[in-house]
Design an enzyme around this catalytic site. Structure first.
Site, mmCIF file in Angstrom:
data_model
loop_
_atom_site.group_PDB
_atom_site.id
_atom_site.type_symbol
_atom_site.label_atom_id
_atom_site.label_comp_id
_atom_site.label_asym_id
_atom_site.label_seq_id
_atom_site.Cartn_x
_atom_site.Cartn_y
_atom_site.Cartn_z
ATOM 1 N N ARG A 108 -11.565 -20.166 -27.396
ATOM 2 C CA ARG A 108 -10.528 -20.700 -26.637
ATOM 3 C C ARG A 108 -9.183 -19.925 -26.716
ATOM 4 N NH1 ARG A 108 -12.796 -25.282 -28.470
ATOM 5 N NH2 ARG A 108 -13.894 -26.614 -27.064
ATOM 6 N N GLU A 172 1.136 3.818 -7.940
ATOM 7 C CA GLU A 172 1.821 2.572 -8.215
ATOM 8 C C GLU A 172 3.360 2.941 -8.389
ATOM 9 O OE1 GLU A 172 0.084 -0.154 -7.798
ATOM 10 O OE2 GLU A 172 -2.010 0.874 -7.864
ATOM 11 N N LYS A 214 7.859 -4.681 -12.464
ATOM 12 C CA LYS A 214 6.777 -5.807 -12.239
ATOM 13 C C LYS A 214 7.239 -6.790 -13.215
ATOM 14 C CE LYS A 214 2.030 -6.089 -12.559
ATOM 15 N NZ LYS A 214 0.739 -5.600 -12.732
ATOM 16 N N GLU A 224 1.288 -15.371 -8.891
ATOM 17 C CA GLU A 224 1.255 -14.718 -7.505
ATOM 18 C C GLU A 224 1.219 -15.800 -6.439
ATOM 19 O OE1 GLU A 224 -1.240 -11.322 -7.430
ATOM 20 O OE2 GLU A 224 -1.537 -11.408 -5.410
ATOM 21 N N ARG A 228 5.289 -12.072 -6.036
ATOM 22 C CA ARG A 228 4.340 -11.347 -6.768
ATOM 23 C C ARG A 228 3.447 -10.542 -5.684
ATOM 24 N NH1 ARG A 228 1.246 -11.727 -12.510
ATOM 25 N NH2 ARG A 228 0.213 -9.751 -12.441
ATOM 26 N N HIS A 239 -7.462 -1.286 -0.257
ATOM 27 C CA HIS A 239 -8.650 -1.832 -1.091
ATOM 28 C C HIS A 239 -9.880 -1.527 -0.087
ATOM 29 C CE1 HIS A 239 -6.579 -4.499 -4.121
ATOM 30 N NE2 HIS A 239 -6.929 -3.552 -4.495
HETATM 31 N N1 LIG Z 1 -4.572 -6.423 -14.470
HETATM 32 C C1 LIG Z 1 -3.841 -6.187 -13.714
HETATM 33 O O1 LIG Z 1 -2.713 -6.371 -13.313
HETATM 34 C C2 LIG Z 1 -4.305 -4.624 -13.108
HETATM 35 C C3 LIG Z 1 -3.381 -4.006 -12.053
HETATM 36 C C4 LIG Z 1 -4.042 -2.834 -11.483
HETATM 37 C C5 LIG Z 1 -5.187 -2.427 -11.971
HETATM 38 N N2 LIG Z 1 -5.943 -2.942 -12.607
HETATM 39 C C6 LIG Z 1 -7.103 -2.623 -13.127
HETATM 40 O O2 LIG Z 1 -7.275 -1.434 -13.820
HETATM 41 C C7 LIG Z 1 -8.640 -0.865 -13.476
HETATM 42 C C8 LIG Z 1 -8.196 0.890 -13.516
HETATM 43 O O3 LIG Z 1 -7.580 1.305 -14.595
HETATM 44 P P1 LIG Z 1 -7.358 2.869 -14.864
HETATM 45 O O4 LIG Z 1 -6.838 3.437 -13.704
HETATM 46 O O5 LIG Z 1 -6.567 2.745 -16.243
HETATM 47 O O6 LIG Z 1 -8.893 3.261 -15.272
HETATM 48 P P2 LIG Z 1 -9.679 3.313 -16.459
HETATM 49 O O7 LIG Z 1 -9.479 2.210 -17.481
HETATM 50 O O8 LIG Z 1 -11.098 3.136 -15.950
HETATM 51 O O9 LIG Z 1 -9.429 4.608 -17.084
HETATM 52 C C9 LIG Z 1 -9.734 5.805 -16.161
HETATM 53 C C10 LIG Z 1 -10.515 6.877 -17.379
HETATM 54 O O10 LIG Z 1 -9.745 7.434 -18.023
HETATM 55 C C11 LIG Z 1 -9.994 7.451 -19.399
HETATM 56 N N3 LIG Z 1 -8.833 7.496 -20.064
HETATM 57 C C12 LIG Z 1 -8.281 6.421 -20.485
HETATM 58 N N4 LIG Z 1 -6.991 6.778 -21.383
HETATM 59 C C13 LIG Z 1 -7.208 8.136 -21.290
HETATM 60 C C14 LIG Z 1 -6.548 9.378 -22.011
HETATM 61 N N5 LIG Z 1 -5.279 9.037 -22.676
HETATM 62 N N6 LIG Z 1 -6.774 10.529 -21.701
HETATM 63 C C15 LIG Z 1 -8.015 10.932 -21.387
HETATM 64 N N7 LIG Z 1 -8.779 9.853 -20.586
HETATM 65 C C16 LIG Z 1 -8.206 8.621 -20.760
HETATM 66 C C17 LIG Z 1 -10.823 6.340 -19.380
HETATM 67 O O11 LIG Z 1 -12.033 6.306 -20.461
HETATM 68 C C18 LIG Z 1 -11.490 6.363 -18.052
HETATM 69 O O12 LIG Z 1 -12.643 7.028 -17.849
HETATM 70 C C19 LIG Z 1 -9.032 -1.337 -12.596
HETATM 71 O O13 LIG Z 1 -10.321 -2.031 -12.948
HETATM 72 C C20 LIG Z 1 -8.384 -2.194 -11.963
HETATM 73 O O14 LIG Z 1 -8.810 -3.563 -11.568
HETATM 74 C C21 LIG Z 1 -5.609 -4.032 -13.447
#
Ligand SMILES: NC(=O)c1ccc[n+]([C@@H]2O[C@H](COP(=O)([O-])OP(=O)(O)OC[C@H]3O[C@@H](n4cnc5c(N)ncnc54)[C@H](O)[C@@H]3O)[C@@H](O)[C@H]2O)c1
Length: 343
Positions: A108, A172, A214, A224, A228, A239
């Site tokens: 939890r 972003e 943000k 949201e 937001r 998307h």
């Molecule tokens: N929670 C939220 O508010 C929110 C907002 C935007 C996006 N997201 C989510 O975030 C995700 C995408 O995140 P992302 O773009 O970071 O992708 P990711 O987490 O898939 O990372 C991208 C790639 O980079 C690699 N990587 C990470 N750090 C690294 C580093 N320092 N050097 C080399 N490689 C590295 C990872 O292993 C992966 O292969 C999606 O699932 C999306 O839905 C969430």
């Protein structure tokens, strides 16, 4: 280093921009934390992690599932993790989203923090308290709102990121400037090439401003319900484009922002020169404004989303660079701006 607080309903989160992974131990409230990371980050940064139990997951959206969550619960049980456990997600948005969800639901809820290692995670995913996983192909369908205790944004980690991942982060960053901060937009225009080269001071400023924007929005509207939604600028179309053509998220959002700016001009909200400024900045950051996507399929995907939500599509439009408004737009109106965005 810059420090920004987010005040959620249940807790406060402190974001530290410029803090280093090797200093993570200073923020840990327990001696034996549990780290969740992915194998790419682990291979690159194992030496910098503090003494901890490490749970390593696979990379890619296909691993952002309840199955992965369940496998982590199993490891936590094996490790004898109890309510005093502290979990840290070290990685990109996928690791952070999964870690936040696991920590919020295991027993939890146990305490947690993040070290965000991608530009997208630093400016977006790790900030704001949304945690969750995909379900049967629907993105982020299952999740919770819950703030991590801290987020360390180590800018040095960005040096090993692939170009495609850097692009996602910049899309972003442009979004934040376009919806909320005209000065930041001008700063980006004046420093686009240095930003792309990951100049430390420039990136620190951009990440801090993004997090502050943000944070300010989330402080007003954590769940949201109104304000937001503005953070979805470029994402409604983005998307749908991502789904239909499989374009990387950052490129799809970039095209989505350009379409939203064109709609804003068409509605007489935004001066045409401001839309041109946006398109020029995106181009300088190697981000696209158009695609050879099958646009009918993109519109069909948007329509399907609308049906799924049971309401009109909320579009985020611009009144000027630095100011956004939320409106709902009929699909026919979208058709009118598409020719300008088709290659
Ligand atoms: N929670 C939220 O508010 C929110 C907002 C935007 C996006 N997201 C989510 O975030 C995700 C995408 O995140 P992302 O773009 O970071 O992708 P990711 O987490 O898939 O990372 C991208 C790639 O980079 C690699 N990587 C990470 N750090 C690294 C580093 N320092 N050097 C080399 N490689 C590295 C990872 O292993 C992966 O292969 C999606 O699932 C999306 O839905 C969430």
């Amino acid at each position: 280093m810059k420090k920004i607080d987010i005040t959620g309903k249940s807790s406060t989160s402190t974001i530290l921009v410029g803090e280093r992974l090797e200093n993570l131990h200073r923020y840990l409230p327990v001696e034996n934390p549990i780290i969740i990371t992915d194998h790419v980050v682990l291979d690159l940064y194992r030496q910098k992690l503090p003494k901890a139990e490490i749970i390593c997951i696979g990379t890619g959206e296909e691993n952002k599932t309840l199955q992965t969550v369940e496998s982590i619960y199993e490891r936590l049980v094996q490790l004898g993790a109890d309510r005093t456990a502290f979990i840290v997600g070290v990685g990109g948005g996928i690791v952070c989203d999964i870690t936040g969800f696991v920590a919020s639901t295991y027993l939890r809820g146990v305490r947690f923090g993040f070290v965000s290692s991608t530009l997208l995670a630093q400016v977006d995913a790790s900030v704001g308290g949304k945690n969750g996983v995909n379900y049967h192909g629907y993105k982020n369908m299952v999740g919770v709102f819950n703030q991590p205790e801290f987020v360390l944004c180590d800018l040095e980690l960005l040096q090993t990121l692939a170009e495609k991942e850097i692009q996602c982060g910049f899309a972003e960053i442009v979004k934040h400037a376009a919806i909320a901060d005209a000065d930041m937009f001008t700063f980006l225009e004046n420093n686009a090439e240095q930003a792309l080269a990951l100049d430390h001071a420039i990136v620190e400023h951009l990440v801090s401003r993004s997090v502050s924007i943000k944070a300010a929005v989330v402080n007003h509207d954590e769940h949201e319900r109104g304000e937001r939604r503005k953070l979805n600028f470029g994402h409604t179309f983005g998307h749908a484009i991502e789904k239909v053509c499989g374009l990387p998220h950052g490129q799809a959002v970039s095209i989505g922002m350009s379409v939203a700016a064109a709609l804003s001009v068409r509605r007489g909200l935004l001066a045409p020169e401001e839309a041109t400024r946006l398109n020029n900045l995106l181009a300088r950051l190697n981000l696209p404004s158009s695609t050879d996507a099958p646009w009918n399929d993109v519109l069909a995907a948007l329509d399907k989303d609308k049906k799924r939500e049971g309401q009109a599509i909320h579009f985020i439009l611009l009144k000027q660079i630095g100011e956004a408004v939320v409106d709902s737009i009929p699909l026919e109106e979208l058709r009118a701006v598409i020719p300008d965005h088709a290659c």
